[in-house]
Write an enzyme that holds these catalytic residues in place. Structure first.
Site, PDB file in Angstrom:
ATOM      1  N   ASP A   1      -0.685 -22.792  91.634  1.00  0.00           N
ATOM      2  CA  ASP A   1      -1.985 -23.135  92.212  1.00  0.00           C
ATOM      3  C   ASP A   1      -2.008 -24.616  92.583  1.00  0.00           C
ATOM      4  O   ASP A   1      -1.976 -25.479  91.711  1.00  0.00           O
ATOM      5  CB  ASP A   1      -3.089 -22.808  91.198  1.00  0.00           C
ATOM      6  CG  ASP A   1      -4.478 -23.156  91.699  1.00  0.00           C
ATOM      7  OD1 ASP A   1      -4.621 -23.549  92.878  1.00  0.00           O
ATOM      8  OD2 ASP A   1      -5.428 -23.046  90.902  1.00  0.00           O
TER       9      ASP A   1
ATOM     10  N   HIS B   1      20.525 -23.906  96.798  1.00  0.00           N
ATOM     11  CA  HIS B   1      20.668 -22.885  95.760  1.00  0.00           C
ATOM     12  C   HIS B   1      21.601 -23.327  94.640  1.00  0.00           C
ATOM     13  O   HIS B   1      21.522 -22.806  93.519  1.00  0.00           O
ATOM     14  CB  HIS B   1      21.169 -21.584  96.386  1.00  0.00           C
ATOM     15  CG  HIS B   1      20.651 -20.354  95.715  1.00  0.00           C
ATOM     16  ND1 HIS B   1      20.304 -20.316  94.387  1.00  0.00           N
ATOM     17  CD2 HIS B   1      20.422 -19.105  96.191  1.00  0.00           C
ATOM     18  CE1 HIS B   1      19.895 -19.110  94.059  1.00  0.00           C
ATOM     19  NE2 HIS B   1      19.950 -18.350  95.136  1.00  0.00           N
TER      20      HIS B   1
END
Length: 457
Positions: free
Chosen positions: A385, A153
């Site tokens: 995608d 993070h």
């Protein structure tokens, strides 16, 4: 087998290194102050797809190329200020489970979803041996698949996570040449010159105290869905002449007000309630940072409700309405611009502000309550995608401690993941104003967390 339990057929791990070595002049990546302030955890994201190509070798090759562009992700933590971009690589886990994807999605318990991740998002040990990026591709018995990622993070926020996924997916589709990541400078930036790092040791001691004690508290996490028409109705309700709030502003004010009312039913003694929100700074600078570059380039802003502070709706928590709080939310978000940010970061101003907020919420937790909101809205994570179509559903497994995460829905609505103490959550679910705008809710976790409180010794 209980619904939602994960049962593996096989699971194997491989180390994937960048397709080309990181140049010597880029081998040291400096962390900024904002990177350093992130807790020692990964940013976890889980995407479900109706199918996959089954060409896992291609996924590994495209990941290898993505790591060559986003080279700090293949490095290791060197110290509190630096990533050693040594091309040690990322972990790639390939798995197959007996479960059907629809079964897992229907019962998305967070403790079960975690079993689809390549590693624990909250590592017990943080050192130079742990990978900064790990992915797991899981194939379900129905033919569907899930892609789970854990990225350190301190190297990414939500836009940075999307930047990594977008890069990897485009390469896997064979569209590498069409993307702006051909220039690695668009993905890896040095924000340490803007947000100067600190050793934090002296500053962070202000967040702890020898007289603090740990108190266990039961929490509940839920998914709440607000359809597009409902969000628009909330916006319409809060609209004033020449001022129409954004979806996030309106929903943040609506949720904050509901949480204040629910807190008042449990705790008659609390005096203030602080809302903190993470604001993406990339577009706030002149010139702006790249849209999806690496780094935790966000800043926490705060708004405050105080009992008896300013008018009737501050006399009692039960009287608070989101329309009353909207101005506070808008002011907190919209004051962030290039000049404000630069002034805030002069002589440790931002760090001092965070310490003051933390002390306020920690030292006098009995009288000061808080809620944090992280919005992922307008980050097109549903457009990632790999060549299998767009994700069917996206989730996270972050521990939701007084935390709400906003995610876009396809009808313009917002899915809210929210974790609150058990008593406050129970009252929230009985709040008539809240329920009148809610389309769907589902419990995803119940757990015990430990809070820090000031000892009376």
């Amino acid at each position: 087998m209980a619904a939602g339990d994960i049962k593996y057929v096989f699971r194997c791990t491989e180390r994937i290194r960048p397709s080309s070595p990181t140049p010597q002049n880029l081998r040291s990546h400096k962390l900024s102050l904002l990177d350093q302030l992130i807790n020692c955890l990964y940013a976890p994201l889980l995407s479900f797809y109706n199918s996959s190509s089954g060409d896992h070798d291609q996924l590994k090759k495209s990941l290898s190329r993505a790591l060559s562009y986003m080279y700090p992700l293949a490095g290791r933590l060197k110290d509190g200020k630096t990533i050693d971009c040594n091309d040690e690589g990322a972990d790639f886990v390939l798995a197959e489970v007996e479960n059907k994807m629809s079964e897992v999605m229907q019962y998305p318990r967070m403790d079960r979803l975690r079993k689809l991740f390549p590693c624990n998002p909250y590592p017990e040990v943080v050192d130079s041996t742990i990978p900064l990026c790990a992915v797991q591709v899981t194939r379900f018995s129905c033919g569907g698949s899930a892609v789970a990622i854990c990225i350190w993070h301190g190297l990414v926020d939500a836009p940075g996570v999307y930047g990594f996924l977008r890069t990897w997916a485009a390469i896997n589709r064979g569209q590498e040449q069409e993307q702006d990541y051909k220039n690695a400078g668009g993905l890896v930036v040095d924000s340490s010159t803007t947000f100067v790092p600190s050793d934090l040791l002296l500053s962070l001691t202000a967040l702890t105290d020898r007289n603090h004690i740990m108190v266990a508290e039961k929490y509940v996490a839920k998914r709440f869905m607000f359809r597009g028409s409902t969000v628009n109705a909330i916006r319409d309700r809060y609209t004033q002449p020449e001022i129409r709030p954004s979806r996030v502003e309106a929903l943040a004010a609506f949720l904050w007000a509901a949480v204040i009312r629910a807190t008042g039913e449990v705790d008659q003694d609390f005096k203030t309630h602080t809302l903190t929100m993470s604001v993406d700074l990339r577009k706030k600078f002149n010139p702006p940072f790249p849209m999806y570059c690496l780094g935790s380039i966000n800043q926490v802003v705060g708004a405050r409700w105080e009992r008896g502070g300013d008018g009737k709706e501050s006399s009692s928590p039960s009287a608070v309405d989101g329309g009353f709080l909207l101005g506070k939310v808008r002011e907190a978000i919209r004051k962030i611009d290039d000049n404000y940010i630069k002034k805030m970061h002069v002589e440790g101003g931002y760090l001092n502000q965070l310490i003051a907020i933390s002390n306020n919420l920690t030292v006098d937790k009995k009288h000061n309550k808080g809620l944090n909101i992280s919005s992922w809205c307008k980050i097109p994570i549903y457009e990632v995608d790999f060549g299998w179509g767009n994700p069917r559903w996206i989730s996270t497994v972050l521990v939701l401690k007084d935390l709400a995460i906003f995610v876009d829905m396809d009808d313009g609505g917002v899915e809210v993941w929210l974790g609150l103490p058990q008593g406050i959550m129970s009252n929230l679910e009985m709040d008539k104003q809240f329920l009148a705008h809610l389309s769907y809710s589902q419990t995803v976790w119940d757990y015990t967390l430990h809070s820090v409180m000031k000892s009376r010794m």
